[in-house]
Design an enzyme around this catalytic site. Structure first.
Site, PDB file in Angstrom:
ATOM      1  N   ASN A   9       0.860  -1.187   0.000  1.00 17.47           N
ATOM      2  CA  ASN A   9       0.000   0.000   0.000  1.00 17.47           C
ATOM      3  C   ASN A   9       0.895   1.235   0.000  1.00 17.47           C
ATOM      4  O   ASN A   9       1.503   1.569   1.016  1.00 17.47           O
ATOM      5  CB  ASN A   9      -0.905  -0.024   1.241  1.00 17.47           C
ATOM      6  N   LYS A  11       0.073   4.308  -0.261  1.00 22.09           N
ATOM      7  CA  LYS A  11      -0.564   5.470   0.366  1.00 22.09           C
ATOM      8  C   LYS A  11      -0.371   6.724  -0.520  1.00 22.09           C
ATOM      9  O   LYS A  11      -0.432   6.622  -1.739  1.00 22.09           O
ATOM     10  CB  LYS A  11      -0.050   5.644   1.791  1.00 22.09           C
ATOM     11  N   HIS A  95      -9.499   0.884   5.332  1.00 24.11           N
ATOM     12  CA  HIS A  95      -8.229   1.101   6.027  1.00 24.11           C
ATOM     13  C   HIS A  95      -8.442   2.070   7.188  1.00 24.11           C
ATOM     14  O   HIS A  95      -9.256   2.989   7.101  1.00 24.11           O
ATOM     15  CB  HIS A  95      -7.193   1.652   5.047  1.00 24.11           C
ATOM     16  N   GLU A  97      -6.829   4.501   8.228  1.00 25.10           N
ATOM     17  CA  GLU A  97      -6.625   5.913   7.895  1.00 25.10           C
ATOM     18  C   GLU A  97      -7.860   6.499   7.220  1.00 25.10           C
ATOM     19  O   GLU A  97      -8.169   7.685   7.412  1.00 25.10           O
ATOM     20  CB  GLU A  97      -5.378   6.063   7.019  1.00 25.10           C
ATOM     21  N   GLU A 167      -5.170  -5.177  10.706  1.00 25.99           N
ATOM     22  CA  GLU A 167      -4.178  -4.130  10.913  1.00 25.99           C
ATOM     23  C   GLU A 167      -4.456  -3.433  12.243  1.00 25.99           C
ATOM     24  O   GLU A 167      -5.285  -2.515  12.312  1.00 25.99           O
ATOM     25  CB  GLU A 167      -4.240  -3.097   9.784  1.00 25.99           C
ATOM     26  N   GLY A 173       2.506   2.221  10.994  1.00 25.15           N
ATOM     27  CA  GLY A 173       3.404   3.353  10.848  1.00 25.15           C
ATOM     28  C   GLY A 173       4.059   3.812  12.132  1.00 25.15           C
ATOM     29  O   GLY A 173       4.672   4.875  12.177  1.00 25.15           O
ATOM     30  N   SER A 213       3.546  -2.183  10.411  1.00 24.24           N
ATOM     31  CA  SER A 213       5.001  -2.112  10.538  1.00 24.24           C
ATOM     32  C   SER A 213       5.685  -3.424  10.167  1.00 24.24           C
ATOM     33  O   SER A 213       6.645  -3.854  10.814  1.00 24.24           O
ATOM     34  CB  SER A 213       5.399  -1.679  11.960  1.00 24.24           C
ATOM     35  N   GLY A 234       2.971  -1.225   4.341  1.00 17.73           N
ATOM     36  CA  GLY A 234       2.947   0.213   4.109  1.00 17.73           C
ATOM     37  C   GLY A 234       4.308   0.753   3.746  1.00 17.73           C
ATOM     38  O   GLY A 234       4.777   0.609   2.625  1.00 17.73           O
ATOM     39  N   GLY A 235       4.998   1.350   4.719  1.00 15.63           N
ATOM     40  CA  GLY A 235       6.264   2.025   4.453  1.00 15.63           C
ATOM     41  C   GLY A 235       7.307   1.164   3.774  1.00 15.63           C
ATOM     42  O   GLY A 235       8.040   1.642   2.899  1.00 15.63           O
TER      43      GLY A 235
END
Length: 253
Positions: A9, A11, A95, A97, A167, A173, A213, A234-235
């Site tokens: 993802n 983002k 999600h 967010e 999640e 994050g 994470s 994610g990241g």
């Protein structure tokens, strides 16, 4: 046996040129990986150029969101048909967010899940609890509510396309990760819930991903758990080598 599924993802990162560079890197670093399903979820503006770049590769395309209506005067929204037309096979829905910053409710997420299924997109339904909810012992209650509401009205046949992503909000994050045992406990609970909502075969076939994470250093321990079928990353999905490391961690045998 459920195939491991690793989805990235991105983002609100990557221009079109940056997206192409990243996916070209993924084509190089993931080309020799067998037995793992891989998808990337760029921002809307980069969907089609990424779709063109991944032709003739096993990498699938996902969108990060959609709107539940087929068309209309909804300025700034993207319909399920538009997402499908851009080349997507998957779409991330619910999600945390989206729920936190844009006020998405369980009912709104369910409308999006139903709309995605109508155009044969595979929804990746995200669920998870906050730190306060975990510390007050409400993890299962929150996850139950989100899964039940998100899948409301989904038939047994449609469930063949649904992916669930657990999640925990407190791990997204933040650098904090649920232990493999903590994550697997919730995944097993989700699978038992699917058994009660549908039946054992659907519970056994539905892939439940972990997100929060995930990185190359912890991916193997997470993916070795019996009820964790992959990762929503994610990241670590924003760099080809780190994402490829997670993909390689999913190889079995």
């Amino acid at each position: 046996m459920r195939r491991i599924f690793i989805a990235g993802n991105w983002k609100m990162f990557k221009t079109m040129s940056e997206a192409i560079a990243l996916v070209e890197g993924l084509k190089e670093t993931c080309s020799d990986v067998q037995g793992v399903d891989v998808a990337v979820a760029p921002p809307f503006t980069a969907l089609y150029v990424v779709f063109q770049a991944i032709q003739s590769t096993p990498i699938a395309l996902a969108a990060q969101n959609l709107f539940h209506e087929t068309q209309g005067a909804y300025t700034g929204e993207i319909s399920p048909g538009m997402v499908r037309d851009a080349g997507c096979d998957f779409v991330i829905l619910g999600h945390s967010e989206r729920r936190q910053y844009f006020g998405e409710t369980d009912a709104a997420v369910n409308k999006k899940v139903r709309a995605a299924l109508m155009v044969e997109l595979a929804p990746i339904l995200c669920v998870g609890e906050s730190l306060d909810e975990r510390e007050s012992g409400r993890t299962f209650e929150v996850v139950d509510r989100q899964v039940r509401a998100g899948l409301q009205g989904c038939s047994e046949e449609e469930m063949g396309r649904v992916v669930i992503a657990y999640e925990p909000i407190w791990a997204i994050g933040t650098g904090r990760t649920a232990t493999p045992q903590q994550a697997n406990e919730v995944h097993a609970h989700i699978r038992n819930l699917l058994d009660s909502l549908y039946h054992t075969e659907i519970a056994a076939k539905t892939r439940v991903l972990y997100g929060g994470s995930v990185k190359p250093s912890n991916a193997r321990d997470l993916l070795d758990q019996p009820d964790i079928d992959g990762a929503l990353v994610g990241g670590a999905s924003l760099e080809a080598e780190s994402f490829a490391g997670i993909v390689r961690a999913g190889v079995r045998g």
